[in-house]
Structures are given as structure tokens and as C-alpha cells.
Design a protein around this motif. Sequence first.
Motif, PDB file in Angstrom:
ATOM      1  N   PHE A  33      45.384  44.957  36.271  1.00 35.29           N
ATOM      2  CA  PHE A  33      44.867  45.676  35.112  1.00 35.29           C
ATOM      3  C   PHE A  33      43.899  46.746  35.604  1.00 35.29           C
ATOM      4  O   PHE A  33      42.940  46.437  36.327  1.00 35.29           O
ATOM      5  CB  PHE A  33      44.138  44.719  34.165  1.00 35.29           C
ATOM      6  CG  PHE A  33      45.026  44.116  33.106  1.00 35.29           C
ATOM      7  CD1 PHE A  33      46.366  43.889  33.346  1.00 35.29           C
ATOM      8  CD2 PHE A  33      44.512  43.776  31.869  1.00 35.29           C
ATOM      9  CE1 PHE A  33      47.195  43.342  32.369  1.00 35.29           C
ATOM     10  CE2 PHE A  33      45.319  43.226  30.882  1.00 35.29           C
ATOM     11  CZ  PHE A  33      46.658  43.008  31.126  1.00 35.29           C
ATOM     12  N   ALA A  34      44.144  47.995  35.214  1.00 36.91           N
ATOM     13  CA  ALA A  34      43.333  49.100  35.716  1.00 36.91           C
ATOM     14  C   ALA A  34      43.061  50.120  34.620  1.00 36.91           C
ATOM     15  O   ALA A  34      43.973  50.503  33.881  1.00 36.91           O
ATOM     16  CB  ALA A  34      44.032  49.788  36.894  1.00 36.91           C
ATOM     17  N   ARG A  35      41.810  50.551  34.558  1.00 33.12           N
ATOM     18  CA  ARG A  35      41.434  51.650  33.668  1.00 33.12           C
ATOM     19  C   ARG A  35      41.532  52.953  34.443  1.00 33.12           C
ATOM     20  O   ARG A  35      41.174  53.011  35.629  1.00 33.12           O
ATOM     21  CB  ARG A  35      40.014  51.447  33.127  1.00 33.12           C
ATOM     22  CG  ARG A  35      39.529  52.596  32.222  1.00 33.12           C
ATOM     23  CD  ARG A  35      38.209  52.263  31.573  1.00 33.12           C
ATOM     24  NE  ARG A  35      38.372  51.180  30.608  1.00 33.12           N
ATOM     25  CZ  ARG A  35      38.799  51.354  29.365  1.00 33.12           C
ATOM     26  NH1 ARG A  35      39.119  52.573  28.933  1.00 33.12           N
ATOM     27  NH2 ARG A  35      38.911  50.329  28.546  1.00 33.12           N
ATOM     28  N   ALA A  36      41.996  54.010  33.788  1.00 33.84           N
ATOM     29  CA  ALA A  36      42.142  55.307  34.437  1.00 33.84           C
ATOM     30  C   ALA A  36      40.794  55.782  34.994  1.00 33.84           C
ATOM     31  O   ALA A  36      39.759  55.639  34.334  1.00 33.84           O
ATOM     32  CB  ALA A  36      42.697  56.332  33.454  1.00 33.84           C
ATOM     33  N   LEU A  95      34.622  55.758  42.401  1.00 31.73           N
ATOM     34  CA  LEU A  95      34.593  54.348  42.768  1.00 31.73           C
ATOM     35  C   LEU A  95      35.722  53.586  42.085  1.00 31.73           C
ATOM     36  O   LEU A  95      36.367  52.726  42.704  1.00 31.73           O
ATOM     37  CB  LEU A  95      33.243  53.736  42.396  1.00 31.73           C
ATOM     38  CG  LEU A  95      33.101  52.229  42.676  1.00 31.73           C
ATOM     39  CD1 LEU A  95      33.374  51.915  44.147  1.00 31.73           C
ATOM     40  CD2 LEU A  95      31.721  51.740  42.267  1.00 31.73           C
ATOM     41  N   GLN A  96      35.977  53.891  40.833  1.00 31.63           N
ATOM     42  CA  GLN A  96      37.087  53.243  40.130  1.00 31.63           C
ATOM     43  C   GLN A  96      38.407  53.517  40.849  1.00 31.63           C
ATOM     44  O   GLN A  96      39.241  52.609  41.026  1.00 31.63           O
ATOM     45  CB  GLN A  96      37.162  53.735  38.685  1.00 31.63           C
ATOM     46  CG  GLN A  96      38.371  53.263  37.898  1.00 31.63           C
ATOM     47  CD  GLN A  96      38.331  51.790  37.549  1.00 31.63           C
ATOM     48  OE1 GLN A  96      37.465  51.058  38.015  1.00 31.63           O
ATOM     49  NE2 GLN A  96      39.273  51.345  36.737  1.00 31.63           N
ATOM     50  N   ILE A 126      40.825  50.610  42.499  1.00 28.73           N
ATOM     51  CA  ILE A 126      42.242  50.452  42.154  1.00 28.73           C
ATOM     52  C   ILE A 126      43.090  50.418  43.419  1.00 28.73           C
ATOM     53  O   ILE A 126      43.968  49.569  43.587  1.00 28.73           O
ATOM     54  CB  ILE A 126      42.710  51.582  41.216  1.00 28.73           C
ATOM     55  CG1 ILE A 126      42.021  51.481  39.853  1.00 28.73           C
ATOM     56  CG2 ILE A 126      44.233  51.542  41.038  1.00 28.73           C
ATOM     57  CD1 ILE A 126      42.262  52.672  38.945  1.00 28.73           C
ATOM     58  N   LEU A 127      42.828  51.348  44.334  1.00 29.90           N
ATOM     59  CA  LEU A 127      43.578  51.385  45.584  1.00 29.90           C
ATOM     60  C   LEU A 127      43.368  50.112  46.394  1.00 29.90           C
ATOM     61  O   LEU A 127      44.313  49.588  47.001  1.00 29.90           O
ATOM     62  CB  LEU A 127      43.164  52.607  46.407  1.00 29.90           C
ATOM     63  CG  LEU A 127      43.638  53.956  45.885  1.00 29.90           C
ATOM     64  CD1 LEU A 127      43.007  55.084  46.700  1.00 29.90           C
ATOM     65  CD2 LEU A 127      45.156  54.057  45.923  1.00 29.90           C
ATOM     66  N   LEU A 130      47.317  37.606  37.815  1.00 31.37           N
ATOM     67  CA  LEU A 130      46.788  38.791  37.152  1.00 31.37           C
ATOM     68  C   LEU A 130      45.365  39.007  37.639  1.00 31.37           C
ATOM     69  O   LEU A 130      44.530  38.101  37.586  1.00 31.37           O
ATOM     70  CB  LEU A 130      46.819  38.619  35.630  1.00 31.37           C
ATOM     71  CG  LEU A 130      46.502  39.859  34.784  1.00 31.37           C
ATOM     72  CD1 LEU A 130      47.142  39.745  33.402  1.00 31.37           C
ATOM     73  CD2 LEU A 130      45.001  40.086  34.621  1.00 31.37           C
ATOM     74  N   ILE A 131      45.096  40.222  38.108  1.00 33.66           N
ATOM     75  CA  ILE A 131      43.772  40.580  38.586  1.00 33.66           C
ATOM     76  C   ILE A 131      43.339  41.898  37.953  1.00 33.66           C
ATOM     77  O   ILE A 131      44.165  42.658  37.435  1.00 33.66           O
ATOM     78  CB  ILE A 131      43.730  40.718  40.125  1.00 33.66           C
ATOM     79  CG1 ILE A 131      44.645  41.860  40.600  1.00 33.66           C
ATOM     80  CG2 ILE A 131      44.132  39.407  40.780  1.00 33.66           C
ATOM     81  CD1 ILE A 131      44.540  42.155  42.091  1.00 33.66           C
ATOM     82  N   GLY A 132      42.043  42.147  37.999  1.00 32.80           N
ATOM     83  CA  GLY A 132      41.525  43.448  37.628  1.00 32.80           C
ATOM     84  C   GLY A 132      41.208  44.232  38.886  1.00 32.80           C
ATOM     85  O   GLY A 132      41.705  43.919  39.984  1.00 32.80           O
ATOM     86  N   THR A 133      40.374  45.233  38.737  1.00 34.32           N
ATOM     87  CA  THR A 133      39.996  46.049  39.895  1.00 34.32           C
ATOM     88  C   THR A 133      38.502  45.982  40.177  1.00 34.32           C
ATOM     89  O   THR A 133      38.026  46.650  41.094  1.00 34.32           O
ATOM     90  CB  THR A 133      40.390  47.521  39.671  1.00 34.32           C
ATOM     91  OG1 THR A 133      39.689  48.036  38.531  1.00 34.32           O
ATOM     92  CG2 THR A 133      41.884  47.655  39.440  1.00 34.32           C
ATOM     93  N   ASP A 134      37.759  45.175  39.433  1.00 32.94           N
ATOM     94  CA  ASP A 134      36.302  45.158  39.540  1.00 32.94           C
ATOM     95  C   ASP A 134      35.775  44.208  40.602  1.00 32.94           C
ATOM     96  O   ASP A 134      34.565  44.063  40.745  1.00 32.94           O
ATOM     97  CB  ASP A 134      35.677  44.768  38.194  1.00 32.94           C
ATOM     98  CG  ASP A 134      35.878  45.835  37.135  1.00 32.94           C
ATOM     99  OD1 ASP A 134      36.163  46.997  37.505  1.00 32.94           O
ATOM    100  OD2 ASP A 134      35.744  45.514  35.945  1.00 32.94           O
TER     101      ASP A 134
END
Length: 213
Positions: free
Chosen positions: A16-19, A41-42, A46-47, A110-114
Motif C-alpha cells: 500500500f503506497a501513497r503517491a 522520503l516517501q 516506496i522503493l 500486505l505491507i505499507g511503506t512507513d
Amino acid sequence: MAPFRVSADSVDIAIFARAPQPGAAKTRLIPALGAAGAARLQRRMILNALNNAIRIDSGRITLWCSPDTRHHFFRALHAHCGVKVSRQLGPDLGTRMAHAFAVHGGPMLLIGTDCPALQTAHLATAANVLRDGRDAVFIPAEDGGYVLVGLRQPQPLLFENIDWGSEQVMAQTRERLDGLGLRWAEPLILWDVDRPSDLARLATLEDFTEWSS
């Protein structure tokens, strides 16, 4: 780098990633980094999440994008990395996660990017929990949430009526797991990056040494 290979049984990975849009990404870090710095940083986070998912070589990888898939960064990842991109759907986080699990159907992490502390070895450990027959696996966060959820099959009730964003998320989820009679594991606890006070800790990680407040 060679993939971190585990069991041959496929376990998909959803991210899950926010632009990385200045002013809309990592907004609580803007006072420390500025809008453009928070967006950079976001992008890096994500990368980082995507690279770890690619290295595990476990199953299909889907980048679930918010608010949609049209941001040029998402389009570039699809074009150059071959990762599938889909739009997150639902009015809240729980609904969006339940939808992603429903679309994938089978075993999935399922993971986020934080959580840049979440590494490929952690993904491998979580995937093997599902392969060993547990219904679910979680990596809780120190703030009371979680940074990874894995399920052998969709469990939409796990995501209903949870106080998302609060310190009670993992505690409420454990109660739901018990109520549903599911078997789960929590192999470790990690930390995520939400506030300026988290940046000093972030800068101790090898790939994020320049990100200090």
C-alpha cells in the motif's frame, strides 16, 4: 542482488503506497523536512518496500496506489519494474485492505511503506508462517498498530470496526482473531516513521543515513 528464496509455495505481496506528492505525502514530517523533502522520503520508502518484496521472489507483487495509479512515479515503476499497479478502493483503511485480500484470494502479505526497518528476511519469515499452516501473521508496530498483515485466505471481518490510526489497532485485531478462532503468529515488533522524532532513528538505517531532522 540475488532473490531471498524461500519455499516454492507462492505467497503474494501487496504494498500500500501513497503517491509521493509534495504537500500530500508524509504530511506529519513536513515541519522537519518541508513538503518536497517529505515527498522525496516517501518516494525512497516506496522503493525500499518494493525492492524488499522483489528480493523475496515469493509470488505476485502488486502496488496498491492512493489516491490512484496516475502519478508519474507509479507509472514509471510499472513500466520499468514490471510491477502491477492497482488503485486502493474503499472509504477507510480496513475496507481497502479487505478489498486487496479479496482480489488476491490466496496467501498474501500486505505491507505499507512507513516501516523501512522491515527487511526481506522479515517478509520471508512472515511468508513461512503462512506456509506452515497458520491462518494469519502480523508484525506489530511499537505505536500499537501493525506494519505487516498476512493471511492464508481473505478474512474481511478482521478489518471491520477497528479504530484505524489509534494505539488500539493491534489490540482490537487480536480480540477479533480470537473471536474468529484463527491461529496467528507475531514473530517480531518493528517501528514505523510517522513523526519528526522518528527521523533520528531512521538515519541509523544503512539506506536512510541522510534523513535526519
